[in-house]
Write an enzyme that holds these catalytic residues in place. Sequence first.
Site, PDB file in Angstrom:
ATOM      1  N   TYR A 174      47.696  51.624  40.551  1.00 48.57           N
ATOM      2  CA  TYR A 174      48.627  50.496  40.411  1.00 48.57           C
ATOM      3  C   TYR A 174      49.785  50.879  39.484  1.00 48.57           C
ATOM      4  O   TYR A 174      50.953  50.770  39.880  1.00 48.57           O
ATOM      5  CB  TYR A 174      47.861  49.303  39.855  1.00 48.57           C
ATOM      6  CG  TYR A 174      48.652  48.020  39.736  1.00 48.57           C
ATOM      7  CD1 TYR A 174      48.988  47.270  40.859  1.00 48.57           C
ATOM      8  CD2 TYR A 174      49.040  47.533  38.483  1.00 48.57           C
ATOM      9  CE1 TYR A 174      49.687  46.073  40.738  1.00 48.57           C
ATOM     10  CE2 TYR A 174      49.731  46.343  38.358  1.00 48.57           C
ATOM     11  CZ  TYR A 174      50.056  45.613  39.489  1.00 48.57           C
ATOM     12  OH  TYR A 174      50.752  44.430  39.363  1.00 48.57           O
ATOM     13  N   ASN A 195      39.428  32.998  35.082  1.00 51.72           N
ATOM     14  CA  ASN A 195      38.036  33.140  34.635  1.00 51.72           C
ATOM     15  C   ASN A 195      37.586  31.958  33.788  1.00 51.72           C
ATOM     16  O   ASN A 195      36.561  31.343  34.060  1.00 51.72           O
ATOM     17  CB  ASN A 195      37.921  34.371  33.725  1.00 51.72           C
ATOM     18  CG  ASN A 195      37.303  35.537  34.453  1.00 51.72           C
ATOM     19  OD1 ASN A 195      37.105  35.473  35.655  1.00 51.72           O
ATOM     20  ND2 ASN A 195      37.018  36.585  33.731  1.00 51.72           N
ATOM     21  N   ARG A 203      47.515  37.164  23.952  1.00 53.32           N
ATOM     22  CA  ARG A 203      48.148  37.384  25.254  1.00 53.32           C
ATOM     23  C   ARG A 203      49.273  36.356  25.403  1.00 53.32           C
ATOM     24  O   ARG A 203      49.263  35.318  24.736  1.00 53.32           O
ATOM     25  CB  ARG A 203      47.152  37.166  26.402  1.00 53.32           C
ATOM     26  CG  ARG A 203      46.016  38.167  26.472  1.00 53.32           C
ATOM     27  CD  ARG A 203      46.506  39.551  26.926  1.00 53.32           C
ATOM     28  NE  ARG A 203      45.405  40.499  27.059  1.00 53.32           N
ATOM     29  CZ  ARG A 203      44.912  41.226  26.064  1.00 53.32           C
ATOM     30  NH1 ARG A 203      45.425  41.125  24.858  1.00 53.32           N
ATOM     31  NH2 ARG A 203      43.919  42.066  26.277  1.00 53.32           N
TER      32      ARG A 203
HETATM   33  N1  LIG Z   1      50.366  37.774  38.823  1.00 51.92           N
HETATM   34  C1  LIG Z   1      50.803  38.506  37.820  1.00 51.92           C
HETATM   35  O1  LIG Z   1      50.512  38.188  36.644  1.00 51.92           O
HETATM   36  C2  LIG Z   1      51.666  39.711  38.075  1.00 51.92           C
HETATM   37  C3  LIG Z   1      52.061  40.480  36.982  1.00 51.92           C
HETATM   38  C4  LIG Z   1      52.855  41.614  37.218  1.00 51.92           C
HETATM   39  C5  LIG Z   1      53.284  41.939  38.493  1.00 51.92           C
HETATM   40  N2  LIG Z   1      52.887  41.161  39.535  1.00 51.92           N
HETATM   41  C6  LIG Z   1      53.338  41.584  40.883  1.00 51.92           C
HETATM   42  O2  LIG Z   1      53.764  40.465  41.636  1.00 51.92           O
HETATM   43  C7  LIG Z   1      53.399  40.630  43.003  1.00 51.92           C
HETATM   44  C8  LIG Z   1      52.606  39.433  43.487  1.00 51.92           C
HETATM   45  O3  LIG Z   1      51.450  39.287  42.685  1.00 51.92           O
HETATM   46  P1  LIG Z   1      50.407  38.091  42.873  1.00 51.92           P
HETATM   47  O4  LIG Z   1      49.828  37.785  41.551  1.00 51.92           O
HETATM   48  O5  LIG Z   1      51.048  37.025  43.663  1.00 51.92           O
HETATM   49  O6  LIG Z   1      49.275  38.848  43.708  1.00 51.92           O
HETATM   50  P2  LIG Z   1      48.544  38.436  45.056  1.00 51.92           P
HETATM   51  O7  LIG Z   1      47.446  39.426  45.234  1.00 51.92           O
HETATM   52  O8  LIG Z   1      48.197  36.993  45.044  1.00 51.92           O
HETATM   53  O9  LIG Z   1      49.685  38.657  46.152  1.00 51.92           O
HETATM   54  C9  LIG Z   1      49.933  39.882  46.773  1.00 51.92           C
HETATM   55  C10 LIG Z   1      50.151  39.623  48.245  1.00 51.92           C
HETATM   56  O10 LIG Z   1      50.474  40.846  48.902  1.00 51.92           O
HETATM   57  C11 LIG Z   1      49.722  40.915  50.110  1.00 51.92           C
HETATM   58  N3  LIG Z   1      49.567  42.318  50.466  1.00 51.92           N
HETATM   59  C12 LIG Z   1      48.812  43.265  49.856  1.00 51.92           C
HETATM   60  N4  LIG Z   1      48.933  44.430  50.486  1.00 51.92           N
HETATM   61  C13 LIG Z   1      49.800  44.247  51.510  1.00 51.92           C
HETATM   62  C14 LIG Z   1      50.312  45.079  52.529  1.00 51.92           C
HETATM   63  N5  LIG Z   1      49.977  46.376  52.616  1.00 51.92           N
HETATM   64  N6  LIG Z   1      51.179  44.557  53.432  1.00 51.92           N
HETATM   65  C15 LIG Z   1      51.521  43.238  53.369  1.00 51.92           C
HETATM   66  N7  LIG Z   1      51.049  42.403  52.437  1.00 51.92           N
HETATM   67  C16 LIG Z   1      50.196  42.901  51.512  1.00 51.92           C
HETATM   68  C17 LIG Z   1      48.420  40.222  49.794  1.00 51.92           C
HETATM   69  O11 LIG Z   1      47.693  39.818  50.933  1.00 51.92           O
HETATM   70  C18 LIG Z   1      48.907  39.053  48.941  1.00 51.92           C
HETATM   71  O12 LIG Z   1      49.249  37.958  49.734  1.00 51.92           O
HETATM   72  C19 LIG Z   1      52.620  41.954  43.106  1.00 51.92           C
HETATM   73  O13 LIG Z   1      53.491  42.959  43.541  1.00 51.92           O
HETATM   74  C20 LIG Z   1      52.199  42.201  41.676  1.00 51.92           C
HETATM   75  O14 LIG Z   1      52.054  43.571  41.412  1.00 51.92           O
HETATM   76  C21 LIG Z   1      52.081  40.067  39.362  1.00 51.92           C
END
Ligand SMILES: NC(=O)c1ccc[n+]([C@@H]2O[C@H](COP(=O)([O-])OP(=O)(O)OC[C@H]3O[C@@H](n4cnc5c(N)ncnc54)[C@H](O)[C@@H]3O)[C@@H](O)[C@H]2O)c1
Length: 309
Positions: A141, A186, A207
């Site tokens: 990641y 959680n 955090r």
């Molecule tokens: N939630 C957080 O706190 C956080 C923090 C930092 C970065 N991010 C980034 O924000 C973005 C969204 O995060 P989130 O929390 O909504 O996560 P999430 O897992 O809920 O959403 C990710 C989405 O991407 C889809 N996905 C995964 N692989 C895929 C692929 N190969 N093709 C098409 N779709 C695919 C999943 O099905 C899901 O719907 C991510 O890129 C994550 O790295 C999130």
Amino acid sequence: MLVTGGAGFIGSHLCQRLLEMGNEVLCVDNFFTGARGNIVELQKNPFFEILRHDITFPLYVEVDEIYNLACPASPVHYQFDPVQTTKVCVHGAINMLGLARRTKAKILQASTSEVYGDPEEHPQKESYWGRVNPIGLRSCYDEGKRCAETLFFDYHRQHGLRIKVARIFNTYGPRMLPNDGRVVSNFIVQALRGAPITLYGNGSQTRAFCYVDDLVDGLIKLMDSPDAVTGPINLGNPAEFAIRQLAERVLELTGSGSQVELRPLPADDPRQRKPDITLAREILHWSPSVELDQGLLPTVEYFRKLLVL
Ligand SMILES: NC(=O)c1ccc[n+]([C@@H]2O[C@H](COP(=O)([O-])OP(=O)(O)OC[C@H]3O[C@@H](n4cnc5c(N)ncnc54)[C@H](O)[C@@H]3O)[C@@H](O)[C@H]2O)c1
């Protein structure tokens, strides 16, 4: 507007906001961690379209703006198939950048505070290069997202693409998955089930949590900023809370009688994590406005409904 990962936690809120603003939205998702339930309401809108597609394969559509969010975000999910995680980050970025190049679309990357790794600097500014283990369990990641940033900047320098890179910090809100192992979900799930709240260490580690509506505002402001603004730019809430304080707030808001159970602190648990959002304040005139209690309430209600289903 294309939102990859649009059926996920943050993506579904972003799709909803873009629709409310009067845009036509194409949601592309392979439903690995996303859910139809997150977008079922949006499907009533004729300007919303879903395409089941894995972005590690090329995509041919016509779009003006691309929000690239597709990627599992929590360790339990991104470590499930680490090779696929790196592919989503790297091949996914190449495919979406290729699409942006062909369609002359503006493209935004959802990067992460994890690019800072285990930082020697607190809070982290965008100028900090990070301290990341290239071969550890989290590397798929962390390094995947770092490589995606490299690709964005090389497409910008080499092909003149209009890019935006957001480094997202801990975000929470309705539509998080109950089993993603993150502290907010959680604690809420444990409290609602009357199970012990598991607190690592003595709970004094801090955090900072950003409510999803605030984050979506930040992403849209970044996308709408002048072309000279490429980022990377931190988006998160700098208000720090001790984990014990979070547990107490959750217990009070859920009215749960759960007991707090202390567990040993894992070796790689950072003492502190908080964003420096000076750049976002100055350049985007953005800062989060939702207080922790204000954001926890709808999140608790979401999980309450989800757990009785
Ligand atoms: N939630 C957080 O706190 C956080 C923090 C930092 C970065 N991010 C980034 O924000 C973005 C969204 O995060 P989130 O929390 O909504 O996560 P999430 O897992 O809920 O959403 C990710 C989405 O991407 C889809 N996905 C995964 N692989 C895929 C692929 N190969 N093709 C098409 N779709 C695919 C999943 O099905 C899901 O719907 C991510 O890129 C994550 O790295 C999130």
